[in-house]
Write a protein that holds these residues in place. Sequence first.
Motif, PDB file in Angstrom:
ATOM      1  N   LEU A 159      -2.567  -1.413  12.433  1.00 31.84           N
ATOM      2  CA  LEU A 159      -3.398  -1.373  11.228  1.00 31.84           C
ATOM      3  C   LEU A 159      -3.072  -2.553  10.332  1.00 31.84           C
ATOM      4  O   LEU A 159      -1.916  -2.984  10.260  1.00 31.84           O
ATOM      5  CB  LEU A 159      -3.156  -0.069  10.469  1.00 31.84           C
ATOM      6  N   PHE A 160      -4.095  -3.060   9.643  1.00 30.71           N
ATOM      7  CA  PHE A 160      -3.928  -4.208   8.756  1.00 30.71           C
ATOM      8  C   PHE A 160      -4.432  -3.887   7.366  1.00 30.71           C
ATOM      9  O   PHE A 160      -5.319  -3.049   7.183  1.00 30.71           O
ATOM     10  CB  PHE A 160      -4.705  -5.413   9.303  1.00 30.71           C
ATOM     11  N   PRO A 171       0.830  -1.207   0.000  1.00 31.04           N
ATOM     12  CA  PRO A 171       0.000   0.000   0.000  1.00 31.04           C
ATOM     13  C   PRO A 171       0.860   1.250   0.000  1.00 31.04           C
ATOM     14  O   PRO A 171       2.006   1.227   0.432  1.00 31.04           O
ATOM     15  CB  PRO A 171      -0.786  -0.112   1.307  1.00 31.04           C
ATOM     16  N   LYS A 172       0.261   2.330  -0.510  1.00 35.89           N
ATOM     17  CA  LYS A 172       0.939   3.620  -0.413  1.00 35.89           C
ATOM     18  C   LYS A 172       1.055   3.957   1.065  1.00 35.89           C
ATOM     19  O   LYS A 172       0.395   3.372   1.909  1.00 35.89           O
ATOM     20  CB  LYS A 172       0.123   4.690  -1.123  1.00 35.89           C
ATOM     21  N   LYS A 173       1.884   4.934   1.370  1.00 35.18           N
ATOM     22  CA  LYS A 173       2.047   5.350   2.759  1.00 35.18           C
ATOM     23  C   LYS A 173       0.690   5.762   3.331  1.00 35.18           C
ATOM     24  O   LYS A 173      -0.077   6.470   2.701  1.00 35.18           O
ATOM     25  CB  LYS A 173       3.018   6.511   2.849  1.00 35.18           C
ATOM     26  N   VAL A 174       0.415   5.293   4.517  1.00 38.90           N
ATOM     27  CA  VAL A 174      -0.808   5.670   5.199  1.00 38.90           C
ATOM     28  C   VAL A 174      -0.690   7.149   5.578  1.00 38.90           C
ATOM     29  O   VAL A 174       0.366   7.591   6.035  1.00 38.90           O
ATOM     30  CB  VAL A 174      -1.000   4.791   6.455  1.00 38.90           C
ATOM     31  N   PRO A 175      -1.745   7.940   5.401  1.00 38.92           N
ATOM     32  CA  PRO A 175      -1.663   9.362   5.762  1.00 38.92           C
ATOM     33  C   PRO A 175      -1.312   9.556   7.234  1.00 38.92           C
ATOM     34  O   PRO A 175      -1.560   8.682   8.069  1.00 38.92           O
ATOM     35  CB  PRO A 175      -3.078   9.877   5.474  1.00 38.92           C
ATOM     36  N   ASP A 176      -0.767  10.707   7.552  1.00 41.25           N
ATOM     37  CA  ASP A 176      -0.390  10.999   8.935  1.00 41.25           C
ATOM     38  C   ASP A 176      -1.608  11.272   9.812  1.00 41.25           C
ATOM     39  O   ASP A 176      -1.555  11.116  11.025  1.00 41.25           O
ATOM     40  CB  ASP A 176       0.567  12.193   8.980  1.00 41.25           C
ATOM     41  N   ALA A 208      -7.262   8.653  13.376  1.00 43.09           N
ATOM     42  CA  ALA A 208      -5.996   7.964  13.607  1.00 43.09           C
ATOM     43  C   ALA A 208      -4.870   8.886  13.145  1.00 43.09           C
ATOM     44  O   ALA A 208      -5.036   9.668  12.213  1.00 43.09           O
ATOM     45  CB  ALA A 208      -5.951   6.647  12.850  1.00 43.09           C
ATOM     46  N   VAL A 209      -3.739   8.796  13.823  1.00 42.03           N
ATOM     47  CA  VAL A 209      -2.590   9.631  13.488  1.00 42.03           C
ATOM     48  C   VAL A 209      -1.323   8.780  13.486  1.00 42.03           C
ATOM     49  O   VAL A 209      -1.253   7.747  14.156  1.00 42.03           O
ATOM     50  CB  VAL A 209      -2.425  10.805  14.486  1.00 42.03           C
ATOM     51  N   SER A 210      -0.341   9.249  12.743  1.00 44.74           N
ATOM     52  CA  SER A 210       0.958   8.578  12.744  1.00 44.74           C
ATOM     53  C   SER A 210       1.641   8.822  14.081  1.00 44.74           C
ATOM     54  O   SER A 210       1.287   9.744  14.838  1.00 44.74           O
ATOM     55  CB  SER A 210       1.832   9.115  11.607  1.00 44.74           C
ATOM     56  N   LYS A 211       2.650   8.024  14.363  1.00 47.39           N
ATOM     57  CA  LYS A 211       3.431   8.198  15.594  1.00 47.39           C
ATOM     58  C   LYS A 211       4.029   9.597  15.640  1.00 47.39           C
ATOM     59  O   LYS A 211       4.073  10.232  16.700  1.00 47.39           O
ATOM     60  CB  LYS A 211       4.535   7.143  15.675  1.00 47.39           C
ATOM     61  N   GLU A 212       4.465  10.106  14.488  1.00 41.84           N
ATOM     62  CA  GLU A 212       5.093  11.425  14.437  1.00 41.84           C
ATOM     63  C   GLU A 212       4.107  12.529  14.841  1.00 41.84           C
ATOM     64  O   GLU A 212       4.461  13.440  15.590  1.00 41.84           O
ATOM     65  CB  GLU A 212       5.654  11.697  13.031  1.00 41.84           C
ATOM     66  N   ALA A 241       2.952  -1.371   7.785  1.00 37.43           N
ATOM     67  CA  ALA A 241       4.163  -0.890   8.467  1.00 37.43           C
ATOM     68  C   ALA A 241       3.928   0.472   9.105  1.00 37.43           C
ATOM     69  O   ALA A 241       3.111   1.265   8.656  1.00 37.43           O
ATOM     70  CB  ALA A 241       5.308  -0.811   7.464  1.00 37.43           C
ATOM     71  N   GLY A 242       4.666   0.730  10.149  1.00 34.40           N
ATOM     72  CA  GLY A 242       4.592   2.017  10.839  1.00 34.40           C
ATOM     73  C   GLY A 242       3.774   1.929  12.105  1.00 34.40           C
ATOM     74  O   GLY A 242       3.039   0.971  12.328  1.00 34.40           O
TER      75      GLY A 242
END
Length: 154
Positions: free
Chosen positions: A47-48, A9-14, A23-27, A57-58
């Motif tokens: 996330l799956f 998959p493309k990068k999941v949005p932040d 939902a938010v990225s760790k950053e 990932a992430g």
Amino acid sequence: MGGEVLPEPKKVPDVFSPAGYWAVSKEVADILREFDLGQTKLYPVELFRHDGKTPIAGRHEFLNLCEKKAAFEPSLSAKFSESEYAPPGTSFGLFGYGKDYDLTLNKTALVGPDLWLDTKLNRAVFLSNRLAKALDDAGFAKKMRLLKCHVADA
């Protein structure tokens, strides 16, 4: 059939809203934790992919938004519509994405937690100016489509 390999998959949005939750990225979560979130909490989540088995990932966290303020001033704002399902003057929704200064808030926006929902404007998440600046400095503001609001009598 059966062992078909799907592309990564493309990068999941932040910041995103799967199934109605934020939902938010760790950053982004790390930045949020530096500010007054009041009763709002962040919870780690895995996330799956669509198969329900392959992890994405992430690191990500769900954002349980608990803080509310009565800051939205519909009589001074543009780009909103009144809900036909609620008593008049009690519930509004955003009309499209809007632009800077379409929404006006009262001074309530300037006190208390840096991240909140409004009691009248549905699904709109508000940030203090200092939190918005921190997200912008880290390169997240444009991706999040943050808009500036006017604060009446500020």
